[in-house]
Design a protein around this motif. Structure first.
Motif, short mmCIF file in Angstrom:
data_model
loop_
_atom_site.label_atom_id
_atom_site.label_comp_id
_atom_site.label_asym_id
_atom_site.label_seq_id
_atom_site.Cartn_x
_atom_site.Cartn_y
_atom_site.Cartn_z
N GLU A 197 22.31 48.69 44.77
CA GLU A 197 21.95 48.81 46.18
C GLU A 197 22.71 47.80 47.04
O GLU A 197 22.14 47.13 47.89
CB GLU A 197 20.44 48.68 46.34
N HIS A 198 24.00 47.73 46.79
CA HIS A 198 24.90 46.89 47.57
C HIS A 198 26.06 47.74 48.08
O HIS A 198 26.71 48.43 47.29
CB HIS A 198 25.47 45.74 46.72
N ASP A 199 26.30 47.69 49.37
CA ASP A 199 27.47 48.36 49.93
C ASP A 199 28.71 47.50 49.72
O ASP A 199 28.63 46.26 49.73
CB ASP A 199 27.28 48.62 51.43
N ILE A 200 29.84 48.14 49.56
CA ILE A 200 31.10 47.44 49.34
C ILE A 200 31.82 47.35 50.69
O ILE A 200 32.21 48.36 51.28
CB ILE A 200 31.96 48.18 48.31
N ALA A 201 31.99 46.13 51.19
CA ALA A 201 32.54 45.93 52.53
C ALA A 201 34.05 45.76 52.53
O ALA A 201 34.71 46.08 53.52
CB ALA A 201 31.89 44.71 53.18
N GLY A 202 34.62 45.24 51.46
CA GLY A 202 36.06 45.04 51.44
C GLY A 202 36.48 44.11 50.33
O GLY A 202 35.67 43.68 49.50
N LEU A 203 37.77 43.78 50.33
CA LEU A 203 38.33 42.89 49.33
C LEU A 203 38.62 41.53 49.94
O LEU A 203 38.75 41.39 51.16
CB LEU A 203 39.63 43.48 48.77
N VAL A 204 38.75 40.53 49.10
CA VAL A 204 39.15 39.19 49.49
C VAL A 204 40.47 38.89 48.78
O VAL A 204 40.65 39.23 47.60
CB VAL A 204 38.09 38.15 49.11
N ALA A 205 41.41 38.26 49.51
CA ALA A 205 42.72 37.99 48.93
C ALA A 205 43.19 36.58 49.26
O ALA A 205 42.62 35.90 50.13
CB ALA A 205 43.74 39.01 49.44
N THR A 206 44.21 36.15 48.58
CA THR A 206 44.85 34.87 48.88
C THR A 206 45.51 34.95 50.25
O THR A 206 45.75 36.04 50.78
CB THR A 206 45.90 34.54 47.82
N PRO A 207 45.82 33.79 50.87
CA PRO A 207 46.43 33.81 52.21
C PRO A 207 47.70 34.65 52.30
O PRO A 207 47.96 35.28 53.32
CB PRO A 207 46.70 32.33 52.49
N ASP A 208 48.49 34.68 51.23
CA ASP A 208 49.73 35.47 51.27
C ASP A 208 49.50 36.92 50.87
O ASP A 208 50.46 37.71 50.82
CB ASP A 208 50.80 34.85 50.38
N ARG A 209 48.26 37.29 50.60
CA ARG A 209 47.87 38.65 50.21
C ARG A 209 48.53 39.11 48.91
O ARG A 209 48.59 40.30 48.62
CB ARG A 209 48.22 39.66 51.33
N GLY A 210 49.00 38.16 48.13
CA GLY A 210 49.63 38.53 46.88
C GLY A 210 48.67 38.76 45.74
O GLY A 210 49.04 39.34 44.71
N ARG A 211 47.42 38.32 45.90
CA ARG A 211 46.42 38.48 44.84
C ARG A 211 45.06 38.74 45.46
O ARG A 211 44.66 38.07 46.42
CB ARG A 211 46.36 37.23 43.96
N VAL A 212 44.35 39.72 44.90
CA VAL A 212 42.96 39.96 45.24
C VAL A 212 42.11 38.98 44.45
O VAL A 212 42.28 38.85 43.23
CB VAL A 212 42.57 41.42 44.95
N THR A 213 41.21 38.31 45.14
CA THR A 213 40.41 37.26 44.49
C THR A 213 38.92 37.57 44.46
O THR A 213 38.13 36.74 44.02
CB THR A 213 40.62 35.91 45.21
N GLY A 214 38.54 38.75 44.93
CA GLY A 214 37.12 39.10 44.91
C GLY A 214 36.81 40.25 45.84
O GLY A 214 37.71 40.92 46.35
N ALA A 215 35.53 40.46 46.07
CA ALA A 215 35.07 41.56 46.92
C ALA A 215 33.93 41.08 47.80
O ALA A 215 33.16 40.19 47.42
CB ALA A 215 34.61 42.74 46.06
N ARG A 216 33.88 41.68 48.99
CA ARG A 216 32.77 41.41 49.91
C ARG A 216 31.75 42.55 49.78
O ARG A 216 32.10 43.72 49.88
CB ARG A 216 33.28 41.32 51.34
#
Length: 468
Positions: free
Chosen positions: A136-155
């Motif tokens: 029962e959690h909606d997926i809001a988006g991804l989290v990435a490093t400042p250069d957007r070269g790596r995804v580091t998690g999810a919101r």
């Protein structure tokens, strides 16, 4: 696996693709978190997030084999819980209005409702000590490093709370055909993947029944008059758990079975053979008909991208969504999970573009089967290279041969079940059978049945053929 690849993997989406990904990831990550917007625990009915879960689902034979490999004793446990099984080639199949000659294939058909099958898989995954479900959690988006070269998690956001960020070494998107990864990529400055679509405009209309006397089935597990260009209206009838039966009526190219009881039965009468009508005409309906529309098969070609952020993978329907009448989705997701396992066994985090190239090879065969089959309908838009036209003409002869030859049925079902390679259909023996026995199919329905079909169903056949 001798050592862990990472600390935490997050799987977005808790359906079959997500569950199978979680099962494999549990061998390579200290913690696996599965996020889904629905409640999952104890659920054995269709979920809001899986609207197609109310309808007949096919687990192909190769899918059953993989479930058995990943969860030893899975099939035995399903049978013990009341799920019927049978040999894939001994079901009551009809192509072009003709019954296929039955044949023993050695392949197991697990005839469970999709939510029940999913619940058995979920229970086995939930039993893994390092897997947790965040329900029962909606997926809001991804989290990435400042250069957007790596995804580091999810919101993610609980239905009754504030958004939180979950850090992860790897995020796997298994959110289905509505996946937002193409949008997220664009937001991060990457290209969206190219998409390939085959518009079939399919509708499933489904109702559950309880038979008053199961002897009317003569022991059969399933009755399947498959939609073909010569007979566009189709259906899938299956015995499932708890002594129930389910019937999904299929309409293509804008045709659909009505969702009222009388219109539903009129559509059943319009099928090319009487077998399903004869079985359910006196059965007890357990619910009202419900419809599900599937406009197009969609393949997202992630393997063609030249740039992609590390720490993110895409699997299941999020990568390729197949016309469900071919029953390929769950099995392809299972095959992709084995591909993921192969990458993890290298001892390092999967490289996204390498992974996408490998699952593209997994997708190629089922996509060619389903997309090519849909393109056999003249009204379906799309390019038809010479090889597609040749294979559709050849497969029409193979289907006709199966109405006379059980060995042809056996070979076809093992290929359709994704167990044997497509080349088996082009062996000298199969080519000879197609040439000698692939003329007009042997009729399956009596002239009296054909004459008794309602005027409305006949006019419907004309309308969907594009000649109204």
């Amino acid at each position: 696996m001798s050592s862990l690849v990472g600390n935490r993997a997050v799987v977005l989406g808790g359906s079959m693709a997500g569950l199978l990904a979680a099962r494999v990831l549990a061998d390579g990550y200290a913690e696996v978190l599965v996020v889904d917007r629905d409640r999952l625990s104890g659920v054995t009915t269709a979920r809001r997030g899986v609207p197609q879960g109310r309808h007949v689902h096919g687990l192909l034979a190769r899918g059953q084999q993989i479930l058995e490999e990943l969860f030893p004793g899975f099939t035995e446990g399903a049978v013990a819980a009341g799920v019927p099984t049978g040999d894939l080639g001994e079901l009551r199949w009809f192509f072009n209005g003709a019954r296929l000659q039955p044949a023993r294939t050695g392949l197991i058909c697990v005839s469970a409702a999709r939510p029940v099958l999913e619940s058995h898989v979920r229970a086995r995954v939930a039993a893994l000590p390092n897997v947790t479900f965040l329900e029962e959690h909606d997926i809001a988006g991804l989290v990435a490093t400042p250069d957007r070269g790596r995804v580091t998690g999810a919101r993610v956001r609980p239905h009754d709370g504030e958004e939180v960020t979950i850090e992860a070494d790897l995020v796997v998107d298994t959110t289905g055909r509505g996946s937002r990864t193409p949008v997220w990529l664009e937001e991060f400055g990457y290209e969206r993947p190219a998409e390939e679509k085959v518009k079939i405009n399919l509708t499933y209309t489904t109702r559950h029944f309880r038979l008053r006397d199961e002897s009317i089935l003569n022991g059969d597990l399933s009755i399947n008059p498959v939609s073909t260009p010569s007979h566009p209206r189709g259906a899938f009838f299956s015995r499932i758990e708890d002594g129930r039966c389910v019937v999904s009526l299929t309409g293509v190219l804008g045709d659909s079975a009505p969702a009222d009881p009388e219109g539903y039965m009129d559509f059943v009468k319009s099928l090319p053979v009487p077998d399903i009508y004869d079985v359910i005409k006196d059965a007890e309906p357990l619910d009202d008909p419900v419809s599900f529309r599937y406009p197009a098969s969609v393949r997202r070609h992630y393997e063609r991208l030249t740039r992609f952020p590390d720490g993110l993978l895409v699997m299941g329907d999020a990568a390729c969504s197949f016309n469900p009448v071919y029953g390929q989705g769950m099995t392809v997701a299972a095959l992709e999970s084995l591909t993921l396992r192969t990458h993890l066994r290298k001892g390092t985090e999967p490289r996204p573009l390498d992974f996408f190239r490998d699952i593209s090879a997994v997708i190629d065969v089922p996509w060619n089967v389903s997309a090519g089959g849909d393109l056999s309908f003249p009204e379906v838009e799309g390019e038809r290279p010479l090889m597609v036209r040749f294979m559709n003409a050849y497969m029409a002869r193979v289907q006709n041969a199966m109405s006379r030859d059980g060995l042809a049925t056996r070979t076809f079902m093992r290929v359709a079940g994704l167990v044997d390679p497509p080349q088996a259909l082009m062996s000298p023996g199969m080519i000879l059978r197609a040439l000698l026995k692939g003329g007009r199919p042997r009729p399956a329905a009596s002239p009296r049945w054909a004459e008794s079909r309602t005027e409305s169903s006949i006019s419907g056949d004309v309308r969907i053929s594009g000649r109204s």
